[in-house]
Design an enzyme around this catalytic site. Structure first.
Site, PDB file in Angstrom:
ATOM      1  N   HIS A 127      -6.562  56.998  58.704  1.00  0.00           N
ATOM      2  CA  HIS A 127      -6.932  55.638  58.321  1.00  0.00           C
ATOM      3  C   HIS A 127      -5.746  54.937  57.635  1.00  0.00           C
ATOM      4  CE1 HIS A 127      -9.829  52.582  56.696  1.00  0.00           C
ATOM      5  NE2 HIS A 127      -8.950  52.549  55.698  1.00  0.00           N
ATOM      6  N   GLU A 128      -5.053  55.629  56.749  1.00  0.00           N
ATOM      7  CA  GLU A 128      -3.888  55.053  56.064  1.00  0.00           C
ATOM      8  C   GLU A 128      -2.756  54.778  57.057  1.00  0.00           C
ATOM      9  OE1 GLU A 128      -3.807  53.980  53.049  1.00  0.00           O
ATOM     10  OE2 GLU A 128      -5.735  54.798  52.439  1.00  0.00           O
ATOM     11  N   GLU A 189     -10.116  46.876  57.566  1.00  0.00           N
ATOM     12  CA  GLU A 189     -10.726  48.203  57.397  1.00  0.00           C
ATOM     13  C   GLU A 189     -11.341  48.712  58.701  1.00  0.00           C
ATOM     14  OE1 GLU A 189     -10.614  50.398  54.815  1.00  0.00           O
ATOM     15  OE2 GLU A 189      -9.092  48.924  54.319  1.00  0.00           O
TER      16      GLU A 189
HETATM   17 ZN    ZN Z   1      -8.359  51.024  54.501  1.00  0.00          ZN
END
Ligand code: ZN
Length: 469
Positions: A127-128, A189
């Protein structure tokens, strides 16, 4: 192996690859961005140096190797964008991780402890990495429409008081948890979850572990979850979105568990010194440039170099323009913002921020309404409002006039304001043009009483503007 068997093998591999490319149909592309990829890397490295002065980085070889192994497995996938990723562990008990533009990635020991298996840890890291690959930090900074950005790039090149990071923090874009550069939007996100899912699958991790881990963190509420969600707001329906994305990926059998390595590393964490949570909870909050200004230097316009009418061409990412050959380009061919000015035309304020007193800036303005679609009149008004808010002495001198720039519709607006050169006022000739990615703007800045030849150079520059098809 026979020649035929080799051929079959090669074909099978090619076909596998082909179907994989087909299956990855949710192509995520980086959004509106004025920075070049190199500027992402530069900014992230500056920030990393600064952050690491305050962060308790773990030096333990086994722990570091373990995290780097997972990081490399994920970041070597083509979707990670080829940035120079680094992975470090921070001795912090809060469950958190963060990545800086261009690749430096940090994982807290609290996160290592909280993960049930390696897939969950890899999920947060994927995710990063996705945030870095999609360039969300500089994307959000670009969309904030800070018209000081092009001059800032010039100031960073010239050195003096203003590093790029220091100047950004003067504009309120530091690296703290709530700054534009580090706090992601819900749509960012979602994108990071989707690209993270793809990265995990390609690296052989079961992507569902990312969703499971986020659910677990949320269920924990007050105990550690919020740190991560402060900078990574939950976009909602995470698990469902990840499951849908998994269905579009080629069927894979993921090794279950993969938790022996993690167990060993979790045991190893006991050998680290205790964490000092309070002192470091906001480890990277303060990133002010903070150098002492030099005294007694009052810049004056006459020191600036008048533009020559011999022009040469500069090619930026989304436009090209001709400029006086005695001026200098501050920017990159791969970025969408640039300052072209004589060195003496760039004035550095005591706080490290830079402004252009004589020269030109070019960039794009991101429309705040209309889903990012450009409306020449409205967005030009918004841009002028932004210019005025950054410089309260600025006034429009009459109305905007319609002009053609290359084959596009544009507006020419004449503005006046106080000059950063002492005791002077300046004329700012603003040209705005509708482009698909945003409102292109070109501001030609010169002291008020310059000879006519200077206006002629401005007109030549406007005529030379080209946009790629
Ligand atoms: Zn994030």
């Amino acid at each position: 192996m026979t020649a035929r068997a080799t051929r079959v093998l090669v074909l099978t591999l090619l076909a596998g690859n082909f179907f994989e490319i087909l299956a990855d149909h949710k192509q995520l592309k980086a959004g509106f961005n004025l920075f070049s990829k190199e500027q992402d890397v530069h900014l992230g490295q500056e920030a990393a140096t600064k952050a690491e002065r305050d962060l308790p980085i773990v030096r333990d070889r086994a722990i570091t190797d373990y995290i780097q192994g997972i990081g490399r497995r994920l970041s070597s996938q083509p979707q990670a964008g080829g940035f120079p990723y680094t992975f470090k562990v921070v001795n912090e008990s809060s469950i958190n991780a963060f990545a800086l533009p261009g690749g430096p990635t940090y994982v807290n020991t609290g996160l290592l402890r909280a993960a049930d298996n390696e897939g969950q840890l890899a999920g947060v890291m994927a995710h990063e990495i996705a945030h870095v690959a999609l360039r969300h930090g500089t994307n959000q900074t670009s969309k904030a429409n800070l018209i000081q950005l092009p001059a800032m790039i010039a100031g960073a090149v010239l050195g003096g008081n203003g590093s790029m990071l220091g100047q950004l923090s003067q504009l309120g874009i530091g690296l703290g948890a709530n700054s534009v550069l580090m706090k992601f939007s819900r749509s960012a996100e979602s994108e990071a979850d989707l690209l993270g899912t793809q990265l995990m699958a390609r690296a052989g991790y079961n992507p569902i572990e990312m969703a499971r881990f986020f659910e677990k963190l949320e269920a924990q509420g007050g105990r550690g979850g919020p740190e991560f969600f402060a900078s990574h707001p939950n976009p909602g329906n995470r698990r469902k979105a990840i499951e849908e994305e998994i269905r579009t990926l080629p069927q894979r059998n993921y090794a279950e568990g993969e938790s022996d390595g993690l167990r060993r590393i979790q045991a190893q964490l006991a050998s680290l010194p205790p964490t000092d949570r309070d002192a470091r909870a906001q480890g990277i909050e303060d990133t002010r440039g903070g150098q002492v200004p030099r005294d007694g230097q009052v810049p004056r316009a006459r020191e600036a170099t008048r533009p020559s009418d011999r022009l040469r061409e500069f090619q930026a990412r989304d436009f090209s323009i001709s400029y006086p050959d005695n001026w200098e380009v501050f920017g990159s061919n791969d970025s969408a913002m640039v300052t072209i000015a004589p060195r003496e035309g760039i004035v550095q304020a005591r706080n490290g921020t830079s402004t252009v007193g004589y020269g030109a800036i070019m960039s794009f303005f991101y429309p705040q309404y209309n889903d990012g679609r450009v409306d020449l009149d409205r967005d030009t008004r918004d841009l002028i409002a932004q210019l005025k808010s950054s410089n309260p002495t600025m006034r429009a001198d009459g109305n905007s006039r319609r002009i053609r720039v290359e084959r596009e519709n544009g507006l020419l607006t004449t503005l006046t304001s106080e000059s950063p050169f002492q005791g002077e006022s300046e004329v700012d000739l603003l040209v705005t043009v509708t482009r698909p990615q945003g409102l292109f703007y070109f501001v030609f800045i010169s002291p008020r009483n310059e000879p006519k030849q200077v206006r002629g150079v401005f007109r030549q520059m406007v005529r030379s503007v080209r946009f790629p098809d």
